[in-house]
Design an enzyme around this catalytic site. Sequence first.
Site, PDB file in Angstrom:
ATOM      1  N   GLY A  12       0.637  -1.475   0.038  1.00  0.00           N
ATOM      2  CA  GLY A  12      -0.063  -0.157  -0.286  1.00  0.00           C
ATOM      3  C   GLY A  12       0.929   1.063  -0.269  1.00  0.00           C
ATOM      4  O   GLY A  12       0.592   2.374   0.249  1.00  0.00           O
ATOM      5  N   ASN A  14       1.112   3.111  -2.771  1.00  0.00           N
ATOM      6  CA  ASN A  14       0.803   3.733  -3.551  1.00  0.00           C
ATOM      7  C   ASN A  14      -0.086   5.027  -2.736  1.00  0.00           C
ATOM      8  O   ASN A  14      -0.542   5.728  -3.486  1.00  0.00           O
ATOM      9  CB  ASN A  14       0.518   3.503  -5.023  1.00  0.00           C
ATOM     10  CG  ASN A  14       1.893   2.876  -6.215  1.00  0.00           C
ATOM     11  OD1 ASN A  14       2.229   4.006  -6.290  1.00  0.00           O
ATOM     12  ND2 ASN A  14       2.328   2.038  -5.933  1.00  0.00           N
ATOM     13  N   ARG A  65     -14.560 -15.547 -11.762  1.00  0.00           N
ATOM     14  CA  ARG A  65     -13.736 -14.088 -12.195  1.00  0.00           C
ATOM     15  C   ARG A  65     -14.712 -13.219 -11.804  1.00  0.00           C
ATOM     16  O   ARG A  65     -14.932 -12.160 -11.698  1.00  0.00           O
ATOM     17  CB  ARG A  65     -13.395 -13.870 -13.093  1.00  0.00           C
ATOM     18  CG  ARG A  65     -11.406 -14.186 -12.347  1.00  0.00           C
ATOM     19  CD  ARG A  65     -10.394 -14.161 -14.047  1.00  0.00           C
ATOM     20  NE  ARG A  65      -9.140 -13.954 -13.548  1.00  0.00           N
ATOM     21  CZ  ARG A  65      -8.349 -13.667 -13.285  1.00  0.00           C
ATOM     22  NH1 ARG A  65      -8.477 -12.469 -12.293  1.00  0.00           N
ATOM     23  NH2 ARG A  65      -7.163 -13.742 -12.809  1.00  0.00           N
ATOM     24  N   MET A  90      -3.493  -6.553  -7.455  1.00  0.00           N
ATOM     25  CA  MET A  90      -2.250  -8.255  -8.368  1.00  0.00           C
ATOM     26  C   MET A  90      -3.782  -8.692  -8.990  1.00  0.00           C
ATOM     27  O   MET A  90      -3.275 -10.058  -8.908  1.00  0.00           O
ATOM     28  CB  MET A  90      -1.584  -8.825  -7.312  1.00  0.00           C
ATOM     29  CG  MET A  90      -0.915  -7.843  -6.694  1.00  0.00           C
ATOM     30  SD  MET A  90       0.457  -6.358  -7.525  1.00  0.00           S
ATOM     31  CE  MET A  90       1.359  -7.314  -8.539  1.00  0.00           C
ATOM     32  N   ASN A 107      -4.535   2.272 -13.391  1.00  0.00           N
ATOM     33  CA  ASN A 107      -3.233   1.508 -12.994  1.00  0.00           C
ATOM     34  C   ASN A 107      -2.075   2.193 -12.710  1.00  0.00           C
ATOM     35  O   ASN A 107      -1.781   2.393 -13.647  1.00  0.00           O
ATOM     36  CB  ASN A 107      -3.777   0.312 -13.716  1.00  0.00           C
ATOM     37  CG  ASN A 107      -2.557  -0.900 -13.063  1.00  0.00           C
ATOM     38  OD1 ASN A 107      -2.804  -1.143 -11.990  1.00  0.00           O
ATOM     39  ND2 ASN A 107      -1.244  -1.714 -13.703  1.00  0.00           N
ATOM     40  N   HIS A 109       2.036   1.066 -13.319  1.00  0.00           N
ATOM     41  CA  HIS A 109       2.681  -0.306 -13.564  1.00  0.00           C
ATOM     42  C   HIS A 109       4.851   0.097 -13.250  1.00  0.00           C
ATOM     43  O   HIS A 109       5.128   1.041 -13.777  1.00  0.00           O
ATOM     44  CB  HIS A 109       2.396  -0.768 -14.716  1.00  0.00           C
ATOM     45  CG  HIS A 109       3.252  -2.262 -14.969  1.00  0.00           C
ATOM     46  ND1 HIS A 109       2.857  -3.127 -14.496  1.00  0.00           N
ATOM     47  CD2 HIS A 109       4.401  -2.006 -16.340  1.00  0.00           C
ATOM     48  CE1 HIS A 109       3.551  -4.318 -15.179  1.00  0.00           C
ATOM     49  NE2 HIS A 109       4.707  -3.589 -16.247  1.00  0.00           N
ATOM     50  N   ASP A 141      -8.004  -1.442 -19.322  1.00  0.00           N
ATOM     51  CA  ASP A 141      -8.832  -2.756 -20.156  1.00  0.00           C
ATOM     52  C   ASP A 141      -8.686  -3.798 -19.867  1.00  0.00           C
ATOM     53  O   ASP A 141      -7.657  -4.422 -18.827  1.00  0.00           O
ATOM     54  CB  ASP A 141      -8.156  -2.200 -21.792  1.00  0.00           C
ATOM     55  CG  ASP A 141      -7.007  -2.808 -22.029  1.00  0.00           C
ATOM     56  OD1 ASP A 141      -6.222  -2.287 -23.284  1.00  0.00           O
ATOM     57  OD2 ASP A 141      -6.563  -3.227 -22.058  1.00  0.00           O
ATOM     58  N   GLY A 143      -6.766  -6.295 -21.014  1.00  0.00           N
ATOM     59  CA  GLY A 143      -5.786  -7.307 -21.394  1.00  0.00           C
ATOM     60  C   GLY A 143      -4.947  -6.485 -19.876  1.00  0.00           C
ATOM     61  O   GLY A 143      -5.296  -6.651 -19.095  1.00  0.00           O
TER      62      GLY A 143
HETATM   63  C1  GRF Z   1       4.389  -1.134  -7.278  1.00  0.00           C
HETATM   64  O1  GRF Z   1       5.489  -1.126  -7.684  1.00  0.00           O
HETATM   65  C2  GRF Z   1       2.674  -1.595  -7.843  1.00  0.00           C
HETATM   66  O2  GRF Z   1       3.564  -0.172  -9.254  1.00  0.00           O
HETATM   67  C3  GRF Z   1       2.967  -2.952  -7.813  1.00  0.00           C
HETATM   68  O3  GRF Z   1       3.093  -3.298  -6.897  1.00  0.00           O
HETATM   69  C4  GRF Z   1       4.128  -2.843  -6.108  1.00  0.00           C
HETATM   70  C5  GRF Z   1       3.486  -2.175  -4.667  1.00  0.00           C
HETATM   71  O4  GRF Z   1       2.671  -1.406  -4.746  1.00  0.00           O
HETATM   72  N1  GRF Z   1       1.672  -3.284  -9.287  1.00  0.00           N
HETATM   73  P1  GRF Z   1       2.227  -0.783  -3.400  1.00  0.00           P
HETATM   74  O5  GRF Z   1       3.151  -0.343  -2.580  1.00  0.00           O
HETATM   75  O6  GRF Z   1       1.105  -1.742  -2.840  1.00  0.00           O
HETATM   76  O7  GRF Z   1       1.209   0.265  -3.590  1.00  0.00           O
END
Ligand code: GRF
Length: 207
Positions: A12, A14, A65, A90, A107, A109, A141, A143
């Site tokens: 977390g 981000n 899903r 994820m 998102n 990446h 999207d 993909g």
């Molecule tokens: C980050 O590098 C993000 O780009 C990837 O997961 C990593 C961990 O993200 N998808 P966070 O610390 O859980 O935000």
Amino acid sequence: MVKFGILVSGTGTNLQAILDAIAAGQLPAEVGVVVSNVPGVLALERAERAGVPTRTLSHRDYASRAEFDAALVRVLEEAGVDWVVLAGFMRLLTPTFLRAFPNRVVNVHPALLPAFPGVNAQQQAFDYGVKVAGCTVHLVDEGTDTGPIIAQRAVEVRDDDDLEALRLRILAQEHALLTDVLRSIALGGLRVESSGDGRPKVRIESP
Ligand code: GRF
């Protein structure tokens, strides 16, 4: 005020960058709910510390899903969110989910797409021997990391880097890039333009 729903799966950082930007008055938006598909992760604690409602929807509790995504949509709609942000989330999202938030799912990446999509992108870049790595914020999207690109930041790869040093250097730029994009969304929004070669282009609307 724009309301974001944030989807998380783990640490977390981000999410924390978003919460810190809001608290510092640098992001004029609110977080309506934080949803994790994994129980007990640090991201949920970060949300709780900031007083943001949290939910855990374990994908293991759903037969498909599509059923998981339908439950996720209900939680986000009940929270009244305008945009959805995948912040270290994820899981791939199905058309069921994307139809509920058309061109409204963002998102981050940890690579310069279209290079190195998928998991362990930092490791892919490191092993490849790139001299410039980076991160991308894009619309989601159907993909895997293939949606229209909103913004990117480059990161130097140093000769004495190990993977962790590179991962952390990219992560710091992810935090800055993601909060910059969310600020643009909060202030003016995005415009998605279809173009001749088929790939839609994203333009950030000025406030
Ligand atoms: C980050 O590098 C993000 O780009 C990837 O997961 C990593 C961990 O993200 N998808 P966070 O610390 O859980 O935000």
